[in-house]
Design a protein around this motif. Structure first.
Motif, PDB file in Angstrom:
ATOM      1  N   VAL A 182      -5.181   0.893   6.331  1.00 51.84           N
ATOM      2  CA  VAL A 182      -4.509  -0.169   6.403  1.00 51.84           C
ATOM      3  C   VAL A 182      -3.304  -0.326   7.769  1.00 51.84           C
TER       4      VAL A 182
ATOM      5  N   HIS B 126       1.520   4.480  -3.030  1.00 47.18           N
ATOM      6  CA  HIS B 126       1.021   5.753  -2.813  1.00 47.18           C
ATOM      7  C   HIS B 126       2.488   6.832  -2.705  1.00 47.18           C
TER       8      HIS B 126
ATOM      9  N   VAL C 294       1.061  -1.106   0.012  1.00 39.35           N
ATOM     10  CA  VAL C 294       0.080   0.063   0.013  1.00 39.35           C
ATOM     11  C   VAL C 294       0.783   1.307   0.071  1.00 39.35           C
TER      12      VAL C 294
ATOM     13  N   SER D 294      -2.229   8.844   1.900  1.00 34.85           N
ATOM     14  CA  SER D 294      -3.608   8.738   1.584  1.00 34.85           C
ATOM     15  C   SER D 294      -4.450   7.990   2.730  1.00 34.85           C
ATOM     16  N   TRP D 295      -5.789   8.076   2.494  1.00 33.23           N
ATOM     17  CA  TRP D 295      -6.794   7.327   3.630  1.00 33.23           C
ATOM     18  C   TRP D 295      -6.393   5.826   3.306  1.00 33.23           C
ATOM     19  N   GLU D 296      -6.061   5.365   2.410  1.00 34.32           N
ATOM     20  CA  GLU D 296      -5.857   3.733   2.491  1.00 34.32           C
ATOM     21  C   GLU D 296      -4.820   3.552   3.080  1.00 34.32           C
TER      22      GLU D 296
END
Length: 133
Positions: free
Chosen positions: A109, A33, A29, A103-105
C-alpha cells in the motif's frame, strides 16, 4: 520565477494529496497492523523537513530534467514514480526486515501510494510551470 512556481506547485500538490492518501489509504492499513506505534497527533516539524527535502530531490532528479530537456509528462510521471518507489521502498522494506508487526500489506500500500503520489506531483508541477512559468 520559474523555479519558484515549480517548487511551490509541486510542494502544495504533494502535501494536499499526501494528506488525503495518509488519511484514507495508508493510515487505515497501518492502524490495522501497528496501532500501538501510530501517534494520535503527528509531529509536523519532521514531516515538513521531509517534504521540503524530498520535493527538492524530486525537482533535481525529475522535474528540472523534464523542463530543461522538454521531456513528456509521461516521462515525468514514470521518473517520479521511480523516485517514489526508491524512497518509499527503502523505508518500507527496511521496516519489514527489522520491525515486528510490519506486513506485506503495509509495504504494498505505502510503496504504491508513494509511487503514485510522487509521479503525480512531479507531473502537475512540470505542467503548471510550463503553463504559467
Amino acid at each position: 520565477m520559474t523555479y519558484v512556481i515549480l517548487y511551490v506547485t509541486t510542494f502544495v500538490v504533494f502535501l494536499a494529496l499526501d494528506y488525503i492518501g495518509l488519511s484514507y489509504i495508508v493510515k487505515p492499513v497501518f492502524d490495522k497492523h501497528i496501532p500501538e506505534l501510530i501517534l494520535e497527533k503527528p509531529r509536523f516539524v519532521p514531516a515538513l523537513i521531509f517534504y521540503a527535502f524530498y520535493i527538492g530531490g524530486l525537482l533535481w532528479f525529475v522535474s528540472l530534467p523534464a523542463l530543461l530537456d522538454d521531456r513528456t509528462l509521461l516521462w515525468t510521471f514514470a521518473s517520479g514514480a521511480l523516485i517514489g518507489a526508491l524512497a518509499y521502498g527503502t523505508y518500507e522494506f527496511t521496516s519489514l526486515a527489522v520491525t515486528k508487526g510490519w506486513s506485506w500489506e503495509m509495504v504494498i500500500v505505502d510503496v504504491t501510494w508513494g509511487m503514485c503520489l510522487t509521479g503525480a506531483s512531479a507531473c502537475v508541477g512540470v505542467w503548471a510551470t510550463r503553463t504559467f512559468g
